[in-house]
Design an enzyme around this catalytic site. Structure first.
Site, mmCIF file in Angstrom:
data_model
loop_
_atom_site.group_PDB
_atom_site.id
_atom_site.type_symbol
_atom_site.label_atom_id
_atom_site.label_comp_id
_atom_site.label_asym_id
_atom_site.label_seq_id
_atom_site.Cartn_x
_atom_site.Cartn_y
_atom_site.Cartn_z
ATOM 1 N N GLU A 28 0.865 -1.181 0.000
ATOM 2 C CA GLU A 28 0.000 0.000 0.000
ATOM 3 C C GLU A 28 0.896 1.224 0.000
ATOM 4 O O GLU A 28 1.680 1.423 0.937
ATOM 5 C CB GLU A 28 -0.881 0.032 1.249
ATOM 6 C CG GLU A 28 -1.991 -0.962 1.262
ATOM 7 C CD GLU A 28 -2.875 -0.817 2.501
ATOM 8 O OE1 GLU A 28 -2.432 -0.265 3.532
ATOM 9 O OE2 GLU A 28 -4.024 -1.286 2.422
ATOM 10 N N ASP A 48 -1.533 15.312 -7.401
ATOM 11 C CA ASP A 48 -0.444 14.348 -7.556
ATOM 12 C C ASP A 48 0.453 14.834 -8.684
ATOM 13 O O ASP A 48 -0.046 15.271 -9.724
ATOM 14 C CB ASP A 48 -0.970 12.963 -7.927
ATOM 15 C CG ASP A 48 -1.505 12.183 -6.745
ATOM 16 O OD1 ASP A 48 -1.491 12.700 -5.623
ATOM 17 O OD2 ASP A 48 -1.936 11.042 -6.959
ATOM 18 N N HIS A 62 12.550 24.133 -3.163
ATOM 19 C CA HIS A 62 11.299 24.803 -3.484
ATOM 20 C C HIS A 62 10.324 24.815 -2.318
ATOM 21 O O HIS A 62 10.287 23.882 -1.522
ATOM 22 C CB HIS A 62 10.604 24.098 -4.655
ATOM 23 C CG HIS A 62 11.442 24.004 -5.876
ATOM 24 N ND1 HIS A 62 11.323 22.974 -6.766
ATOM 25 C CD2 HIS A 62 12.423 24.800 -6.373
ATOM 26 C CE1 HIS A 62 12.176 23.131 -7.758
ATOM 27 N NE2 HIS A 62 12.864 24.228 -7.534
ATOM 28 N N LYS A 71 3.936 17.639 1.553
ATOM 29 C CA LYS A 71 4.152 16.692 0.461
ATOM 30 C C LYS A 71 4.431 15.299 1.009
ATOM 31 O O LYS A 71 5.113 15.151 2.023
ATOM 32 C CB LYS A 71 5.342 17.124 -0.400
ATOM 33 C CG LYS A 71 5.164 18.459 -1.079
ATOM 34 C CD LYS A 71 6.422 18.873 -1.825
ATOM 35 C CE LYS A 71 6.226 20.239 -2.464
ATOM 36 N NZ LYS A 71 7.453 20.705 -3.118
ATOM 37 N N HIS A 118 11.805 21.977 -0.111
ATOM 38 C CA HIS A 118 12.029 20.592 -0.523
ATOM 39 C C HIS A 118 12.927 20.561 -1.752
ATOM 40 O O HIS A 118 12.822 21.412 -2.640
ATOM 41 C CB HIS A 118 10.682 19.931 -0.839
ATOM 42 C CG HIS A 118 10.821 18.566 -1.431
ATOM 43 N ND1 HIS A 118 10.509 18.291 -2.739
ATOM 44 C CD2 HIS A 118 11.270 17.404 -0.889
ATOM 45 C CE1 HIS A 118 10.745 17.013 -2.968
ATOM 46 N NE2 HIS A 118 11.203 16.455 -1.872
ATOM 47 N N TYR A 131 4.828 12.734 -6.127
ATOM 48 C CA TYR A 131 4.493 13.378 -4.863
ATOM 49 C C TYR A 131 3.071 13.894 -4.846
ATOM 50 O O TYR A 131 2.546 14.363 -5.834
ATOM 51 C CB TYR A 131 5.485 14.465 -4.475
ATOM 52 C CG TYR A 131 5.736 15.569 -5.460
ATOM 53 C CD1 TYR A 131 5.222 16.834 -5.248
ATOM 54 C CD2 TYR A 131 6.523 15.359 -6.593
ATOM 55 C CE1 TYR A 131 5.476 17.870 -6.131
ATOM 56 C CE2 TYR A 131 6.786 16.384 -7.476
ATOM 57 C CZ TYR A 131 6.254 17.642 -7.242
ATOM 58 O OH TYR A 131 6.497 18.658 -8.125
ATOM 59 N N GLU A 142 5.502 30.569 -5.408
ATOM 60 C CA GLU A 142 6.644 29.656 -5.327
ATOM 61 C C GLU A 142 7.934 30.433 -5.103
ATOM 62 O O GLU A 142 8.146 31.498 -5.683
ATOM 63 C CB GLU A 142 6.752 28.822 -6.602
ATOM 64 C CG GLU A 142 7.786 27.722 -6.474
ATOM 65 C CD GLU A 142 7.776 26.763 -7.642
ATOM 66 O OE1 GLU A 142 7.895 25.564 -7.393
ATOM 67 O OE2 GLU A 142 7.667 27.215 -8.789
ATOM 68 N N LYS A 167 15.235 28.323 -13.034
ATOM 69 C CA LYS A 167 14.653 28.767 -11.757
ATOM 70 C C LYS A 167 15.578 28.411 -10.601
ATOM 71 O O LYS A 167 15.812 29.229 -9.710
ATOM 72 C CB LYS A 167 13.274 28.120 -11.579
ATOM 73 C CG LYS A 167 12.640 28.351 -10.224
ATOM 74 C CD LYS A 167 11.254 27.750 -10.116
ATOM 75 C CE LYS A 167 11.302 26.248 -10.126
ATOM 76 N NZ LYS A 167 9.987 25.625 -9.930
ATOM 77 N N ASP A 168 16.104 27.187 -10.603
ATOM 78 C CA ASP A 168 16.960 26.753 -9.502
ATOM 79 C C ASP A 168 18.319 27.450 -9.511
ATOM 80 O O ASP A 168 18.934 27.621 -8.459
ATOM 81 C CB ASP A 168 17.119 25.235 -9.519
ATOM 82 C CG ASP A 168 15.810 24.530 -9.180
ATOM 83 O OD1 ASP A 168 14.888 25.180 -8.656
ATOM 84 O OD2 ASP A 168 15.704 23.326 -9.465
#
Length: 181
Positions: A28, A48, A62, A71, A118, A131, A142, A167-168
């Site tokens: 599960e 998701d 982020h 998350k 994260h 995630y 963001e 962006k990063d």
């Protein structure tokens, strides 16, 4: 399912019970009742996400300053080193990080609560990362902290420079970041 707090107790490592035989495996990946009983958390997931990245690609760090997201993350192909950074100014672990190896093989998951940045780096040839989030993606809220901020000093398991998105590449230092009260 076993749930273990990491060195920042609000970040949880989830190890599912995996049933294996000569046909394959079953587990599960999420059971709300069991997760709530073991963690004391009752998340409401609304989105998701599924990403695929190559070796040495680093995503993060982020977070959303509004429409904050908790998350539940896992890997279904390959392996990543997954990281959460506490951005809650009132927390005794503010500015600290914790991390774990998540892989298709170990089937571990990590719970990252609201108030954390994260990120992850791919340590296998490629990885597929799933995630669940407790709020919707809101690009206007963001934010990104630099993956290599010396004030946080994440011990990323990489050699050399990772591959980063535009962006990063523009991530700010923790000292310059918007954080949570």
């Amino acid at each position: 399912m076993q749930i273990k707090p990491l060195n920042i107790p609000d970040v949880l490592l989830i190890e599912p019970q995996v049933f294996r035989d000569d046909r394959g495996f079953f587990f599960e990946s999420f059971n709300e009742e069991r997760f709530t009983r073991l963690s004391g958390i009752r998340p409401r997931f609304v989105q998701d996400n599924h990403s695929q990245s190559a070796r040495n690609v680093l995503h993060g760090l982020h977070y959303q300053i509004k429409q904050t997201q908790a998350k539940l993350v896992r890997v279904i192909v390959g392996e990543v080193f997954d990281v959460a950074v506490d951005l809650r100014k009132s927390s005794p672990t503010f500015g600290q990080w914790t991390g774990a190896v998540l892989s298709a093989e170990n089937k571990r998951q990590m719970w990252i609560p609201e108030g954390f940045a994260h990120g992850f780096v791919v340590t296998s040839d490629s990885a597929e990362f799933l995630y669940k989030t407790t709020d919707y993606w809101a690009p206007e809220h963001e934010r990104c902290i630099a993956w290599n901020d010396p004030a946080i000093a994440i011990d990323w398991p990489i050699n050399g420079m990772p591959t980063l998105s535009f962006k990063d590449q523009k991530g700010v230092s923790l000292a310059d970041a918007e954080v949570f009260a």
